[in-house]
Write a protein that holds these residues in place. Structure first.
Motif, PDB file in Angstrom:
ATOM      1  N   THR A 261      34.750  48.974  41.203  1.00 40.25           N
ATOM      2  CA  THR A 261      35.620  48.274  40.250  1.00 40.25           C
ATOM      3  C   THR A 261      34.927  48.051  38.918  1.00 40.25           C
ATOM      4  O   THR A 261      35.556  48.119  37.853  1.00 40.25           O
ATOM      5  CB  THR A 261      36.066  46.923  40.830  1.00 40.25           C
ATOM      6  OG1 THR A 261      36.807  47.159  42.038  1.00 40.25           O
ATOM      7  CG2 THR A 261      36.955  46.165  39.859  1.00 40.25           C
TER       8      THR A 261
ATOM      9  N   ARG B  50      40.278  43.948  34.595  1.00 43.72           N
ATOM     10  CA  ARG B  50      40.476  43.744  36.037  1.00 43.72           C
ATOM     11  C   ARG B  50      39.404  42.797  36.558  1.00 43.72           C
ATOM     12  O   ARG B  50      38.324  42.687  35.984  1.00 43.72           O
ATOM     13  CB  ARG B  50      40.411  45.073  36.803  1.00 43.72           C
ATOM     14  CG  ARG B  50      41.589  45.990  36.525  1.00 43.72           C
ATOM     15  CD  ARG B  50      41.517  47.271  37.342  1.00 43.72           C
ATOM     16  NE  ARG B  50      42.648  48.155  37.064  1.00 43.72           N
ATOM     17  CZ  ARG B  50      43.804  48.110  37.721  1.00 43.72           C
ATOM     18  NH1 ARG B  50      43.964  47.264  38.727  1.00 43.72           N
ATOM     19  NH2 ARG B  50      44.790  48.933  37.407  1.00 43.72           N
TER      20      ARG B  50
ATOM     21  N   TYR C  96      36.540  41.753  39.115  1.00 38.13           N
ATOM     22  CA  TYR C  96      35.545  42.337  40.017  1.00 38.13           C
ATOM     23  C   TYR C  96      34.988  41.180  40.832  1.00 38.13           C
ATOM     24  O   TYR C  96      34.334  40.280  40.287  1.00 38.13           O
ATOM     25  CB  TYR C  96      34.436  43.033  39.215  1.00 38.13           C
ATOM     26  CG  TYR C  96      33.204  43.400  40.017  1.00 38.13           C
ATOM     27  CD1 TYR C  96      33.295  44.157  41.180  1.00 38.13           C
ATOM     28  CD2 TYR C  96      31.934  42.982  39.609  1.00 38.13           C
ATOM     29  CE1 TYR C  96      32.163  44.495  41.907  1.00 38.13           C
ATOM     30  CE2 TYR C  96      30.794  43.318  40.320  1.00 38.13           C
ATOM     31  CZ  TYR C  96      30.920  44.075  41.472  1.00 38.13           C
ATOM     32  OH  TYR C  96      29.795  44.399  42.197  1.00 38.13           O
TER      33      TYR C  96
ATOM     34  N   ALA D 299      39.537  44.289  41.872  1.00 36.34           N
ATOM     35  CA  ALA D 299      40.268  45.378  41.203  1.00 36.34           C
ATOM     36  C   ALA D 299      41.663  44.961  40.752  1.00 36.34           C
ATOM     37  O   ALA D 299      42.417  45.785  40.219  1.00 36.34           O
ATOM     38  CB  ALA D 299      40.353  46.628  42.080  1.00 36.34           C
TER      39      ALA D 299
END
Length: 219
Positions: A80, A87, A89, A146
């Motif tokens: 990720t 996003r 992680y 993610a």
């Protein structure tokens, strides 16, 4: 573990329904990290209520330095971090503690910001003063890895509310990162000096005498 109750002593900031665009995160981690101070981490709970807090401490990590998870190689567990910015992680530290990061920079280059502490105005100062406590309060675990930082996914980061818009570099303490064994020389940790919810203050930096956030975001 169940999330804590939303802050009781303050009104909900007007910016909680907004979210930071992906372009905000498409910059090097050392630029995004201080810019996140004062922004709001927001989670929409199952009953529709919003759990929110003010981000008061962050750390930057980059593939070019040894403390970054992507420094040596790309693996399924850190994939990720090499993905698109914007996003979450989420990794597990010491096999038990979840830590929440936001991916920054560009695709195929490990880059991210660790959210180290959040302040809940009107609640106990140190409720989320540390990465593990932060994740526990918001009920964040590997299932969020993610996931887009977006309201559609019920977990996002909102812009600074108007009351915190004037926050600038003079209000922040920049110091070395903590809890790592390598890359300690890089001054890539930032925190809001006026906050009582910082996980660990720099040597010589005294704890504020009162909770400025509760004053600024009070009812």
């Amino acid at each position: 573990m169940a999330s804590s109750l939303p802050p009781k002593a303050t009104s909900i900031p007007t910016t909680t329904s907004q979210h930071l665009p992906q372009s905000f995160f498409a910059r090097p981690a050392e630029q995004v990290a201080p810019a996140l101070i004062g922004c709001l981490l927001v989670k929409r709970q199952a009953d529709g209520e919003l759990l929110w807090g003010v981000i008061v401490e962050t750390e930057a990590y980059c593939q070019s330095e040894p403390a970054c998870h992507g420094y040596r190689r790309r693996t399924p567990s850190n994939e990720t971090l090499f993905g698109e910015p914007g996003r979450f992680y989420v990794y597990v530290s010491y096999g038990i503690h979840h830590c929440v990061n936001v991916v920054t920079g560009r695709v195929d280059w490990a880059n991210g910001v660790l959210l180290r502490a959040v302040a809940f105005p009107g609640e106990l100062d140190r409720l989320a003063a540390g990465p593990a406590l932060l994740a526990r309060c918001f009920g964040i675990d590997r299932s969020h890895d993610a996931q887009l930082v977006h309201p559609d996914r019920a977990l996002w980061i909102a812009p600074r509310p108007p009351e915190l818009a004037a926050l600038d570099a003079a209000d922040l303490m920049q110091t070395s990162r903590i809890g790592i064994s390598q890359g300690q020389d890089l001054p890539w940790r930032w925190y809001w000096r006026a906050s009582r919810s910082v996980s660990k203050r720099a040597k010589g930096d005294r704890q504020p005498s009162y909770a400025e956030l509760a004053f600024l975001l009070g009812p």
